[in-house]
Design an enzyme around this catalytic site. Sequence first.
Site, PDB file in Angstrom:
ATOM      1  N   GLY A  56      -8.415   9.871 -37.952  1.00  0.00           N
ATOM      2  CA  GLY A  56      -8.261  10.945 -36.978  1.00  0.00           C
ATOM      3  C   GLY A  56      -9.517  11.146 -36.148  1.00  0.00           C
ATOM      4  O   GLY A  56     -10.375  10.271 -36.038  1.00  0.00           O
ATOM      5  N   ILE A  57      -9.616  12.353 -35.612  1.00  0.00           N
ATOM      6  CA  ILE A  57     -10.676  12.693 -34.672  1.00  0.00           C
ATOM      7  C   ILE A  57     -11.833  13.362 -35.421  1.00  0.00           C
ATOM      8  O   ILE A  57     -11.626  13.903 -36.496  1.00  0.00           O
ATOM      9  CB  ILE A  57     -10.044  13.616 -33.592  1.00  0.00           C
ATOM     10  CG1 ILE A  57     -10.825  13.615 -32.310  1.00  0.00           C
ATOM     11  CG2 ILE A  57      -9.778  14.992 -34.114  1.00  0.00           C
ATOM     12  CD1 ILE A  57     -10.018  14.152 -31.138  1.00  0.00           C
ATOM     13  N   GLY A  58     -13.044  13.307 -34.892  1.00  0.00           N
ATOM     14  CA  GLY A  58     -14.187  13.974 -35.527  1.00  0.00           C
ATOM     15  C   GLY A  58     -15.191  12.961 -36.057  1.00  0.00           C
ATOM     16  O   GLY A  58     -15.055  11.755 -35.840  1.00  0.00           O
ATOM     17  N   ALA A  59     -16.220  13.446 -36.751  1.00  0.00           N
ATOM     18  CA  ALA A  59     -17.329  12.586 -37.187  1.00  0.00           C
ATOM     19  C   ALA A  59     -16.986  11.776 -38.436  1.00  0.00           C
ATOM     20  O   ALA A  59     -17.570  10.725 -38.687  1.00  0.00           O
ATOM     21  CB  ALA A  59     -18.558  13.447 -37.472  1.00  0.00           C
ATOM     22  N   ILE A  60     -16.039  12.253 -39.237  1.00  0.00           N
ATOM     23  CA  ILE A  60     -15.778  11.626 -40.538  1.00  0.00           C
ATOM     24  C   ILE A  60     -15.232  10.191 -40.417  1.00  0.00           C
ATOM     25  O   ILE A  60     -15.679   9.312 -41.146  1.00  0.00           O
ATOM     26  CB  ILE A  60     -14.881  12.544 -41.395  1.00  0.00           C
ATOM     27  CG1 ILE A  60     -15.737  13.755 -41.806  1.00  0.00           C
ATOM     28  CG2 ILE A  60     -14.332  11.845 -42.627  1.00  0.00           C
ATOM     29  CD1 ILE A  60     -14.989  14.887 -42.421  1.00  0.00           C
TER      30      ILE A  60
ATOM     31  N   GLU B 172      -3.357   6.346 -33.942  1.00  0.00           N
ATOM     32  CA  GLU B 172      -3.123   6.892 -32.602  1.00  0.00           C
ATOM     33  C   GLU B 172      -4.355   6.680 -31.735  1.00  0.00           C
ATOM     34  O   GLU B 172      -4.274   6.615 -30.531  1.00  0.00           O
ATOM     35  CB  GLU B 172      -2.767   8.371 -32.679  1.00  0.00           C
ATOM     36  CG  GLU B 172      -3.876   9.226 -33.239  1.00  0.00           C
ATOM     37  CD  GLU B 172      -3.403  10.588 -33.627  1.00  0.00           C
ATOM     38  OE1 GLU B 172      -2.249  10.705 -34.046  1.00  0.00           O
ATOM     39  OE2 GLU B 172      -4.184  11.537 -33.505  1.00  0.00           O
TER      40      GLU B 172
ATOM     41  N   GLY C 123      -1.796  14.049 -34.184  1.00  0.00           N
ATOM     42  CA  GLY C 123      -0.948  13.157 -34.978  1.00  0.00           C
ATOM     43  C   GLY C 123      -1.123  13.350 -36.474  1.00  0.00           C
ATOM     44  O   GLY C 123      -0.694  12.509 -37.253  1.00  0.00           O
TER      45      GLY C 123
ATOM     46  N   LYS D  48     -21.530  24.043 -41.186  1.00  0.00           N
ATOM     47  CA  LYS D  48     -23.002  23.963 -41.105  1.00  0.00           C
ATOM     48  C   LYS D  48     -23.629  25.351 -41.273  1.00  0.00           C
ATOM     49  O   LYS D  48     -24.780  25.481 -41.657  1.00  0.00           O
ATOM     50  CB  LYS D  48     -23.406  23.323 -39.781  1.00  0.00           C
ATOM     51  CG  LYS D  48     -22.997  21.849 -39.731  1.00  0.00           C
ATOM     52  CD  LYS D  48     -23.771  21.041 -38.725  1.00  0.00           C
ATOM     53  CE  LYS D  48     -23.611  19.555 -38.914  1.00  0.00           C
ATOM     54  NZ  LYS D  48     -22.300  18.970 -38.805  1.00  0.00           N
TER      55      LYS D  48
HETATM   56  N1  COA Z   1     -14.358  28.785 -40.491  1.00  0.00           N
HETATM   57  C1  COA Z   1     -15.064  29.057 -39.368  1.00  0.00           C
HETATM   58  N2  COA Z   1     -15.490  28.103 -38.493  1.00  0.00           N
HETATM   59  C2  COA Z   1     -15.194  26.831 -38.780  1.00  0.00           C
HETATM   60  C3  COA Z   1     -14.459  26.467 -39.927  1.00  0.00           C
HETATM   61  C4  COA Z   1     -14.048  27.505 -40.814  1.00  0.00           C
HETATM   62  N3  COA Z   1     -13.347  27.239 -41.899  1.00  0.00           N
HETATM   63  N4  COA Z   1     -14.333  25.135 -39.964  1.00  0.00           N
HETATM   64  C5  COA Z   1     -14.942  24.646 -38.871  1.00  0.00           C
HETATM   65  N5  COA Z   1     -15.463  25.688 -38.168  1.00  0.00           N
HETATM   66  C6  COA Z   1     -16.205  25.573 -36.913  1.00  0.00           C
HETATM   67  C7  COA Z   1     -17.436  24.672 -37.083  1.00  0.00           C
HETATM   68  O1  COA Z   1     -18.554  25.442 -37.509  1.00  0.00           O
HETATM   69  C8  COA Z   1     -17.597  24.096 -35.701  1.00  0.00           C
HETATM   70  O2  COA Z   1     -18.182  25.101 -34.880  1.00  0.00           O
HETATM   71  P1  COA Z   1     -19.281  24.719 -33.745  1.00  0.00           P
HETATM   72  O3  COA Z   1     -18.490  23.916 -32.745  1.00  0.00           O
HETATM   73  O4  COA Z   1     -19.711  26.051 -33.257  1.00  0.00           O
HETATM   74  O5  COA Z   1     -20.323  23.909 -34.456  1.00  0.00           O
HETATM   75  C9  COA Z   1     -16.165  23.941 -35.215  1.00  0.00           C
HETATM   76  O6  COA Z   1     -15.376  24.867 -35.973  1.00  0.00           O
HETATM   77  C10 COA Z   1     -15.603  22.540 -35.405  1.00  0.00           C
HETATM   78  O7  COA Z   1     -15.667  22.162 -36.745  1.00  0.00           O
HETATM   79  P2  COA Z   1     -16.023  20.667 -37.192  1.00  0.00           P
HETATM   80  O8  COA Z   1     -15.906  20.636 -38.672  1.00  0.00           O
HETATM   81  O9  COA Z   1     -17.304  20.223 -36.574  1.00  0.00           O
HETATM   82  O10 COA Z   1     -14.834  19.871 -36.499  1.00  0.00           O
HETATM   83  P3  COA Z   1     -14.601  18.306 -36.289  1.00  0.00           P
HETATM   84  O11 COA Z   1     -15.154  17.872 -34.998  1.00  0.00           O
HETATM   85  O12 COA Z   1     -14.971  17.523 -37.512  1.00  0.00           O
HETATM   86  O13 COA Z   1     -13.008  18.306 -36.122  1.00  0.00           O
HETATM   87  C11 COA Z   1     -10.814  19.192 -36.529  1.00  0.00           C
HETATM   88  C12 COA Z   1     -12.199  18.838 -37.118  1.00  0.00           C
HETATM   89  C13 COA Z   1      -9.941  19.704 -37.636  1.00  0.00           C
HETATM   90  C14 COA Z   1     -10.960  20.258 -35.455  1.00  0.00           C
HETATM   91  C15 COA Z   1     -10.230  17.882 -35.923  1.00  0.00           C
HETATM   92  O14 COA Z   1     -10.113  16.913 -36.922  1.00  0.00           O
HETATM   93  C16 COA Z   1      -8.871  18.138 -35.305  1.00  0.00           C
HETATM   94  O15 COA Z   1      -8.795  18.541 -34.180  1.00  0.00           O
HETATM   95  N6  COA Z   1      -7.796  17.896 -36.081  1.00  0.00           N
HETATM   96  C17 COA Z   1      -6.429  18.265 -35.715  1.00  0.00           C
HETATM   97  C18 COA Z   1      -5.563  17.155 -35.254  1.00  0.00           C
HETATM   98  C19 COA Z   1      -5.614  15.927 -36.041  1.00  0.00           C
HETATM   99  O16 COA Z   1      -6.010  15.815 -37.188  1.00  0.00           O
HETATM  100  N7  COA Z   1      -5.171  14.896 -35.376  1.00  0.00           N
HETATM  101  C20 COA Z   1      -5.147  13.571 -35.902  1.00  0.00           C
HETATM  102  C21 COA Z   1      -6.161  12.721 -35.257  1.00  0.00           C
HETATM  103  S1  COA Z   1      -6.343  12.887 -33.498  1.00  0.00           S
END
Ligand code: COA
Length: 434
Positions: free
Chosen positions: A213-217, A236, A334, A359
């Site tokens: 998926g999306i993100g750093a992981i 996707e 997705g 963080k």
């Molecule tokens: N409570 C409060 N804030 C939270 C939080 C929580 N439980 N979890 C995350 N946040 C905040 C983080 O602090 C970060 O804030 P910042 O932008 O001010 O630093 C922000 O939300 C994003 O969190 P992060 O963990 O850095 O997100 P990410 O870039 O790793 O993405 C998703 C994680 C879930 C947003 C991303 O995977 C996504 O959009 N998924 C949905 C759709 C999907 O999975 N699609 C399949 C692949 S495209």
Amino acid sequence: MHKDIKFVSADEAVKVVKSGDHIHLSSVASAPKILIDALVRRGEKKEFSDVRIHHLHTEGEAPYADPKFEGVFFHQAFFVGGNVRKSVQAGYADYIPIFLSETQKLYRSGVLACNVAMMQVSTPDRHGFVSLGTSVDATLAAIETADYVIAVVNKNVPRAWGDAMIPVSMIDFFVEDNTPLEPAHFSEPDEIECAIGKNCAGLIEDGATLQMGIGAIPNAVLAQLGGHKNLGIHTEMFADGVLPLVESGVINGANKGIDRGKMVSTFLMGSQKVYDFIDDNPMVLMKDVGYTNDPFIISKNPKVTAINSALQVDITGQVCADSIGTKHYSGVGGQVDFIYGASLSQGGKAIIAIPSATKKGVSKIAPVLNLGAGVVTTRNHIHWLVTEYGAVNLYGKSLQERARQIISIAHPDHREELDRAAFERFGPHFHFIG
Ligand code: COA
């Protein structure tokens, strides 16, 4: 250039837009910036009203979502990216909850009109075909159903194969612009993300078909797979992390059940290296999102391993990935398509991978989801949950067993508080569950 093509200016092309129209824009790096700018110039003069704009995540600016265009443009996103997040959260723009697999169906079924489809394409080949490059997703469906199709011909759009190739006869207006594609920016995985990557990599078997998926992981996981064999890609999206694995032969698609030897995706987010990699590369098939994300098609590959992330998970395994409480942050994307597809695949593994805390130190594992949080992956869909502290398989486990397992991989600073909440919820028996 192909002999049949006649170019017009962007300002000329967007004259077809009228009040009440629905416009589809191609996604990520392919967002047609020159057309967006021309549209916004008309919007500034209030030449139309209530023009709806739809797209998945786009890189670059999204000026139509600015509050100053209230009544002129109304952005209804299929996925809330960073460039429209503030406007959606403030109510000036909006979000259509929809599985990524079904974004194309909105257009093809007529649930959503598409009056004007706008996208970027590669230069035409000698057979009169252009490529949609990095964005096939719902863009192909928008092209098929639109009253007008406006394409920006850009020599920097890679000539991706698969469903990306369309004849120039499907396009009504051509505009030329050779601005380089906007790259996506990813930070290097930190220590916690690397630990999550290792825990996920431990679950990935040789011969698996991967979706990240999306993100750093995802990049942190891919960095751990150098010793694996015969991995395949049916996803996707992919980004730079796959490239070294293709080069070393780890990703070769040899074990795939369908599209053997090919990497299948529907959009791409990455650096120029990714765009160069897919250019005229028969190993990569950019397919319609109704194909890539159909859970039953996904499940035709063996050992599908889907790795997606989340914003919050409760102690029963409900996954919120699209909002922080009531504030919309992204979208379902997705995630469910692939979590379900992986669970149907022979030897498949559906994984939700998260850091145990943000963080700022907020636990991402919570007794209950925040008020207003959306459940993206239900507690019936979830299988594996991974944090930097380990991996647990929740499938077939009772609520109390799940709570025990989930708390065991929460951040140590929050385990006691979560344990107390579980005890209050389930009663004194909770402490006896192994
Ligand atoms: N409570 C409060 N804030 C939270 C939080 C929580 N439980 N979890 C995350 N946040 C905040 C983080 O602090 C970060 O804030 P910042 O932008 O001010 O630093 C922000 O939300 C994003 O969190 P992060 O963990 O850095 O997100 P990410 O870039 O790793 O993405 C998703 C994680 C879930 C947003 C991303 O995977 C996504 O959009 N998924 C949905 C759709 C999907 O999975 N699609 C399949 C692949 S495209």
